[in-house]
Design an enzyme around this catalytic site. Structure first.
Site, PDB file in Angstrom:
ATOM      1  N   HIS A 126     -43.604  85.720 -18.760  1.00 21.57           N
ATOM      2  CA  HIS A 126     -43.585  86.447 -20.048  1.00 21.57           C
ATOM      3  C   HIS A 126     -44.038  85.573 -21.226  1.00 21.57           C
ATOM      4  O   HIS A 126     -44.244  86.095 -22.322  1.00 21.57           O
ATOM      5  CB  HIS A 126     -42.172  86.973 -20.349  1.00 21.57           C
ATOM      6  CG  HIS A 126     -41.719  88.042 -19.413  1.00 21.57           C
ATOM      7  ND1 HIS A 126     -42.452  89.185 -19.181  1.00 21.57           N
ATOM      8  CD2 HIS A 126     -40.612  88.146 -18.627  1.00 21.57           C
ATOM      9  CE1 HIS A 126     -41.810  89.947 -18.294  1.00 21.57           C
ATOM     10  NE2 HIS A 126     -40.694  89.334 -17.940  1.00 21.57           N
ATOM     11  N   ASP A 163     -43.431  90.374  -9.453  1.00 17.61           N
ATOM     12  CA  ASP A 163     -42.187  90.550 -10.211  1.00 17.61           C
ATOM     13  C   ASP A 163     -42.104  92.004 -10.706  1.00 17.61           C
ATOM     14  O   ASP A 163     -43.125  92.646 -10.936  1.00 17.61           O
ATOM     15  CB  ASP A 163     -42.189  89.590 -11.412  1.00 17.61           C
ATOM     16  CG  ASP A 163     -40.854  89.522 -12.136  1.00 17.61           C
ATOM     17  OD1 ASP A 163     -40.078  88.597 -11.843  1.00 17.61           O
ATOM     18  OD2 ASP A 163     -40.597  90.397 -13.000  1.00 17.61           O
ATOM     19  N   HIS A 165     -41.259  93.096 -13.523  1.00 19.94           N
ATOM     20  CA  HIS A 165     -41.689  93.218 -14.917  1.00 19.94           C
ATOM     21  C   HIS A 165     -43.164  92.815 -15.048  1.00 19.94           C
ATOM     22  O   HIS A 165     -43.620  91.897 -14.365  1.00 19.94           O
ATOM     23  CB  HIS A 165     -40.839  92.311 -15.811  1.00 19.94           C
ATOM     24  CG  HIS A 165     -39.368  92.593 -15.711  1.00 19.94           C
ATOM     25  ND1 HIS A 165     -38.510  91.812 -14.954  1.00 19.94           N
ATOM     26  CD2 HIS A 165     -38.625  93.587 -16.245  1.00 19.94           C
ATOM     27  CE1 HIS A 165     -37.283  92.317 -15.047  1.00 19.94           C
ATOM     28  NE2 HIS A 165     -37.324  93.391 -15.822  1.00 19.94           N
ATOM     29  N   ASP A 244     -37.055  90.619  -8.435  1.00 18.66           N
ATOM     30  CA  ASP A 244     -36.216  91.605  -9.129  1.00 18.66           C
ATOM     31  C   ASP A 244     -36.660  93.050  -8.893  1.00 18.66           C
ATOM     32  O   ASP A 244     -36.079  93.972  -9.467  1.00 18.66           O
ATOM     33  CB  ASP A 244     -36.123  91.285 -10.629  1.00 18.66           C
ATOM     34  CG  ASP A 244     -37.445  90.871 -11.235  1.00 18.66           C
ATOM     35  OD1 ASP A 244     -38.486  90.978 -10.543  1.00 18.66           O
ATOM     36  OD2 ASP A 244     -37.457  90.429 -12.398  1.00 18.66           O
TER      37      ASP A 244
HETATM   38 ZN   LIG Z   1     -38.802  90.071 -13.825  1.00 20.12          ZN
END
Ligand SMILES: [Zn+2]
Length: 309
Positions: A126, A163, A165, A244
């Site tokens: 991120h 991931d 996200h 995740d």
């Molecule tokens: Zn994540």
């Protein structure tokens, strides 16, 4: 496989109830100990990246800001999800250097294994060119990709990010890069909200609806991710390995199972054997249910080991 690990990364901590906790590393590590003892994993300390190395992916002022923020005690807040304690800067510099240590190992002709897993934190995907966010301080995988392109003459580097996200930071940093491509699957709409549409032609984004599980991701790999990888014919594969999207993970709503991570590991190792002499470097990103995380990392590593030459 090389396991790039430092117990210094366990000391980084963002508050008692924070999901990106030191326990993540200890849970994963204890579930790998038999593989270390039986010499399937070779443990190595990461190098500590200096500001110049980190600036391959980040604005000078941003790096300086993070270095200066580092507190002697207590926490400093970077965003609502992201804090630093007295050990965070060192952990982040080790996480940022881990990929470079992995590259040195897989480039070394005397080292048999061309696979590496960076078991470090904080995660990185991120962190944008000029902003730390979302549990991430520096973009570990982007630093490694740009270093490999600039210093080691790789010219078809492929980053795969599974991931849950969207890796907004990695996309921000590598968009338009002539030598780096990024393939990413993620829950959408979900944090951080980015990724649709992709920002340039070297980015391949695959948003998934909440509730998507093994069948959907298996089909996506067979229909899109594997064919795109074959078309790119990468000379190096880097992986943002977040766990995740697991069914048991509390931070999102995808339903991947342990065996999906085995499939990712096995398939990536096969593709790496086909195109790039087996070279795959993975970076730990998310994964917050400790049992599922430890099992999934092990399954992913076992998948890769099953195809290691
Ligand atoms: Zn994540």
């Amino acid at each position: 496989m090389h396991l790039i690990f430092s117990d210094q990364c366990i000391k980084h901590e963002m508050g008692e109830s924070h999901p990106e906790s030191p326990d993540r590393l200890t849970a994963i590590y204890s579930n790998l100990e038999d593989l270390i003892d039986s010499h399937k994993l070779f443990q190595q300390e990461p190098l500590q990246a200096d500001a110049e190395l980190i600036q391959l992916a980040h604005q000078h002022g941003m790096v300086e800001h993070i270095f200066n923020l580092s507190p002697c005690e207590g926490y400093v807040v970077i965003d609502p999800d992201t804090q630093m304690n007295a050990h965070s800067l060192k952990a982040a510099r080790l996480a940022a250097g881990a990929g470079i240590s992995a590259l040195q190992l897989i480039e070394d002709e005397t080292q048999k294994s061309k696979q590496a897993f960076c078991l470090t934190r904080p995660p990185g995907h991120h962190a944008e060119h000029n902003r730390a966010m979302g549990f991430c301080l520096f973009n570990n995988i982007a630093i490694t990709a740009i270093y490999a392109a600039q210093n080691l003459n790789y010219n078809k580097i492929l980053i795969i990010d599974f991931d849950v996200h969207h890796g907004n930071g990695t996309e921000d940093i590598v968009k338009g890069h002539p030598n780096i491509s990024l393939i990413s699957s993620f829950q959408h709409p979900w944090y951080p909200g980015s990724g649709v549409p992709a920002q340039s032609s070297n980015i391949f984004n695959f948003p998934l609806y909440a509730g998507s599980g093994s069948e959907v991701i298996g089909q996506l790999w067979r229909d899109q991710i594997i064919p795109i990888t074959r078309r790119i014919a990468p000379d190096l594969i880097l992986v943002s390995a977040g766990f995740d999207a697991h069914q048991e993970d509390p931070l999102a709503q995808l339903n991947f199972l342990d065996e999906d991570y085995f499939f990712f590991g096995k398939t990536l190792a096969q593709l790496a054997n086909e195109f790039c002499n087996g070279k795959v470097i993975s970076f730990l990103e998310g994964g917050y249910q400790l049992d599922a995380l430890a099992r999934s990392v092990r399954a992913y590593i076992q998948g890769q080991l099953s195809e290691s030459r």
